[in-house]
Scaffold this active site. Structure first.
Site, PDB file in Angstrom:
ATOM      1  N   SER A  35       0.687  -9.991  -0.720  1.00 29.36           N
ATOM      2  CA  SER A  35       0.487  -8.547  -0.712  1.00 29.36           C
ATOM      3  C   SER A  35       0.710  -7.886   0.640  1.00 29.36           C
ATOM      4  CB  SER A  35      -0.923  -8.223  -1.212  1.00 29.36           C
ATOM      5  OG  SER A  35      -1.895  -8.915  -0.462  1.00 29.36           O
ATOM      6  N   LYS A  58       0.799  -1.224   0.000  1.00 32.60           N
ATOM      7  CA  LYS A  58       0.000   0.000   0.000  1.00 32.60           C
ATOM      8  C   LYS A  58       0.833   1.276   0.000  1.00 32.60           C
ATOM      9  CE  LYS A  58      -4.376  -1.392   0.145  1.00 32.60           C
ATOM     10  NZ  LYS A  58      -5.413  -0.920  -0.804  1.00 32.60           N
TER      11      LYS A  58
END
Length: 403
Positions: free
Chosen positions: A305, A55
């Site tokens: 992720s 992110k």
């Protein structure tokens, strides 16, 4: 067809912006998953990125693109974890004031990390949607710029830098598998990979209880899933973003779904086999590989992720994953309540090589007769075949196995 919102040049510019900020995360080979899949499998370790997830990439590119006037007004975001930390660090690095709204039930380590990266944190509402409304109200009231977690071209371009790294680390990649929530990560990767290696397949993975993309792709536009439910909070998104949806529709070859059991089993595989701490959303690509091991063209790159998992959730998920893999067995037995019976039961379990993790001996429940007792057992086993042997040994010894 409308012009795509993000191009390869945008992703390349994003990479220049991120120079010295994000790290080029490792690409690790997995012998275990390669053996299962029948093709080489590599793990792209974004769980080892700064802030513990991908992110930061998109958040930094978005905030770096703000005008001086916008930066002076500050930024605001809503998130249950990874986006919050990415925005907080990105804003701090760029000298921008940040405010983050998080649901009240968010794990304390995520709150502490977000504050540690420099954000002012407000705990609002019970779910992310309530925090989102509070963040939008804050933006309206103060003029702060709202930083969306996935629905902006700059954010998608920033996430696309993962795709550029994959192509450099594995130029012959056959399939890239990435988890999908709002779609920013898989969209950005698709832009980069399809432009430079169009023959590679891009596969998105959603939790079955929060899978908004399959019905959206069928409808041809984003549609909402009411009350998405999954332990993978990183991809618990009820509606695709407009920007990533257009890219996914054009460039992503397939979106698959995985169950909660498959996510738990995948997290266990990452921990035991790859020695990597991965959150449930980050384990999504591994879950897809475990669910359909022979259905991917190799070499495969599975994008892990994120790794920001609450320790208490990790404990529950690992136990669930062990149960799903047949390595954790829960049983209830009805016994005759007399001296020595419990010791005899433990002797049967010892002979069957079952490790007792927990045991509860109930003698006063009104459901039980005067001469009855109930025992609830939690056992660690070596797999499904061992579970069956333990069950058979108990029944052969005359115990009534109730569950």
């Amino acid at each position: 067809m409308a012009a795509r919102a993000v191009s390869l040049d945008d992703v390349r510019r994003a990479r220049e912006t991120l120079s010295g900020v994000s790290v080029t995360t490792a690409l690790e080979s997995s012998r275990h998953l390669s053996g299962l899949a029948g093709v080489p499998v590599h793990l792209k370790c974004e769980n080892l990125q700064r802030t513990g997830s991908f992110k930061l990439r998109g958040a930094y590119v978005r905030i770096a693109g703000l005008s001086p006037e916008e930066r002076a007004a500050g930024v605001v975001a809503a998130s249950s974890g990874n986006h919050a930390q990415g925005v907080a660090l990105a804003a701090s690095l760029l000298g921008v004031r940040s405010t983050v709204f998080m649901p009240q039930g968010v794990p304390l380590p995520k709150v502490a990390a977000t504050r540690g990266y420099g954000a002012e944190v407000h705990l609002t509402g019970q779910v992310v949607d309530e925090a989102l409304r509070a963040a939008c109200a804050h933006a309206e009231r103060t003029g702060a710029v709202f930083i969306h977690p996935f629905d902006h071209p700059d954010v998608v371009a920033g996430q696309g830098t993962v795709g550029l790294e994959i192509l450099e680390q594995c130029p012959e990649v056959g399939t890239v598998v990435a988890a999908v929530g709002g779609g920013g990560l898989v969209a950005g990767i698709a832009v980069a990979v399809k432009a430079l290696r169009p023959e590679a397949r891009i596969v998105g993975v959603q939790a079955a209880g929060a899978a908004a993309y399959p019905p959206s792709l069928a409808a041809g536009h984003p549609v909402s899933v009411a009350a998405p439910v999954t332990m993978a909070d990183g991809i618990r998104v009820g509606r695709p973003g407009e920007v990533p949806f257009g890219i996914v529709e054009e460039l992503v070859d397939e979106v698959r779904t995985v169950t909660e059991d498959q996510l738990a089993a995948a997290l266990l595989v990452c921990l035991e086999r790859a020695k990597l701490v991965v959150e449930p959303a980050g384990a999504g690509p591994v879950a897809a590989l475990l669910a359909g091991p022979g259905s991917f063209d190799g070499p495969v790159v599975a994008v892990l992720s994120g790794g920001n998992v609450d320790p208490l959730l990790m404990q529950r998920v690992l136990r669930h994953g062990m149960a799903a893999a047949g390595r954790y067995l829960s049983l209830r037995l009805l016994l005759t309540d007399r001296p020595g019976v419990l010791a005899a039961l433990l002797g049967v379990l010892s002979a069957a090589d079952a490790n007792v993790v927990d045991i509860a001996h109930v003698r006063t429940d009104p459901r039980l007769g005067l001469a009855e007792a109930e025992v609830e057992l939690h056992l660690e086993t070596a797999g499904p075949e061992h579970c069956a042997r333990v069950d058979a040994a108990l029944r052969e010894a005359g115990y009534l196995v109730m569950s």
